[in-house]
Design an enzyme around this catalytic site. Structure first.
Site, mmCIF file in Angstrom:
data_model
loop_
_atom_site.group_PDB
_atom_site.id
_atom_site.type_symbol
_atom_site.label_atom_id
_atom_site.label_comp_id
_atom_site.label_asym_id
_atom_site.label_seq_id
_atom_site.Cartn_x
_atom_site.Cartn_y
_atom_site.Cartn_z
ATOM 1 N N LYS A 101 -0.581 1.945 6.257
ATOM 2 C CA LYS A 101 0.058 2.554 4.782
ATOM 3 C C LYS A 101 -1.023 3.281 4.174
ATOM 4 C CE LYS A 101 2.934 -2.192 3.844
ATOM 5 N NZ LYS A 101 3.047 -3.215 3.018
ATOM 6 N N GLN A 135 0.494 -6.619 -0.450
ATOM 7 C CA GLN A 135 1.305 -7.925 0.705
ATOM 8 C C GLN A 135 1.433 -8.707 0.720
ATOM 9 O OE1 GLN A 135 1.386 -4.765 2.809
ATOM 10 N NE2 GLN A 135 2.213 -6.899 4.521
ATOM 11 N N ASP A 187 7.955 -1.698 -4.114
ATOM 12 C CA ASP A 187 8.528 -2.552 -3.425
ATOM 13 C C ASP A 187 9.698 -3.503 -3.301
ATOM 14 O OD1 ASP A 187 7.401 -3.193 -1.186
ATOM 15 O OD2 ASP A 187 5.751 -4.987 -1.965
#
Ligand code: GUN
Length: 303
Positions: free
Chosen positions: A55, A99, A122
């Site tokens: 990422k 995460q 997200d």
């Protein structure tokens, strides 16, 4: 025997990243704005480390700023919440991603709901989940949106298609169902307690498998000509590849679908690796650019 066409997620994601990089360059030139994404990793889960590194790298390759916070596995919940609060109030940070999974001393829902919904790239914040289901503007979860882009590219208009989503996670299954419903599909969410699973799968024009069980869907569960999206990334022993130096068998990645069987029945199918996986990070970059635009009163870029 006919063979399904293979949906090339890797190439699709590379094209999307190019468009994102162009959009970022324009934001810099026209508005002096460099979108910035903060990624927080708690602990040392090997798969999470791989994802977080990827990422960071792809964020920078798209011309954006990437900040990674790596915290020890025994980080107290309060310390993580305080870090999120500081990122929320930092005007230079446009997107925040924590995460998952998190270590067990930390309450995942509390953490997600501490992120500023406007920086929630997200799309996991309770407010954004609600916005998605009622059809309001919201950041769209990255993996399901990647699946949707590939489905629309393969099929075109999804109206009236029967879609089966196998798996009911908050990260993939539930938002996938919301996105397919918004495209006017007839949506079934199936899971480990679903009865007559084979029959339900055989009805589906679109099958999205997201259960995390290696090769669980055999070829004879697939409607001939269906489009199959395999979200699973499972590592299994592959003794046919030989052994490592320490004597353990080599491994390989497989999806939730038995690809070799399914490819003979489906109309189109994503491979593992090289299908859904690359689309996830591309959409994270997309959500970061969009978040930066919205926070600065600019129109959404055409991505
Ligand atoms: N862990 C596995 N997939 C994801 C994802 O899409 N977002 C976050 N934050 N964690 C994950």
């Amino acid at each position: 025997m006919s063979q399904a066409s293979i949906i090339d997620g890797k190439a699709f994601a590379a094209r999307l990243r190019e468009k994102i990089a162009t959009s970022v360059a324009l934001l810099k030139k026209d508005h002096g704005l460099t979108p910035a994404l903060a990624v927080v990793l708690v602990g040392e889960d090997p798969a999470s480390q791989v994802y977080v590194n990827a990422k960071g790298k792809q964020t920078e390759e798209a011309g954006m700023e990437s900040i990674t916070h790596r915290l020890s596995p025994d980080t107290p919940e309060l310390e993580l919440l305080e870090l999120i609060e500081s990122l929320n109030s930092d005007p230079k940070i446009n997107g925040i991603l924590v995460q998952l999974p998190l270590p067990e001393q930390i309450d995942e829902t509390k953490v997600i709901d501490t992120i500023d919904p406007e920086k929630d790239v997200d799309g996991f914040h309770t407010i954004n989940v609600g916005r998605l289901w009622v059809g309001q503007v919201a950041p769209v979860p990255c993996t399901p949106y990647g699946c949707l882009l590939m489905l629309k590219d393969t099929i075109g208009d999804l109206t009236g298609k029967r879609a089966l989503v196998l798996g009911r996670s908050n990260i993939v299954g539930k938002p996938m169902a919301a996105l397919l419903l918004a495209e006017h599909c007839t949506v079934t969410i199936a899971h480990s307690r679903t009865k007559d699973l084979q029959a339900r799968c055989l009805e589906a024009d679109i099958l999205v498998a997201a259960v995390g069980r290696p090769q669980m869907v055999p070829g004879d569960w697939i409607k001939p000509g269906a489009t199959v999206i395999d979200v699973g990334i499972n590592r299994i022993d592959a003794p046919e590849k030989g052994v490592n130096e320490d004597g353990t068998p080599k491994t390989r990645l497989v999806g939730d679908v038995n690809f070799d069987e399914a490819v003979k029945v489906a109309g189109a199918i994503t491979p593992v690796p090289g299908g859904v996986g690359p689309m996830t990070i591309a959409n994270l970059l997309r959500n970061t650019v969009i978040a930066a635009c919205r926070q600065n009163g600019l129109d959404d870029p055409d991505l």
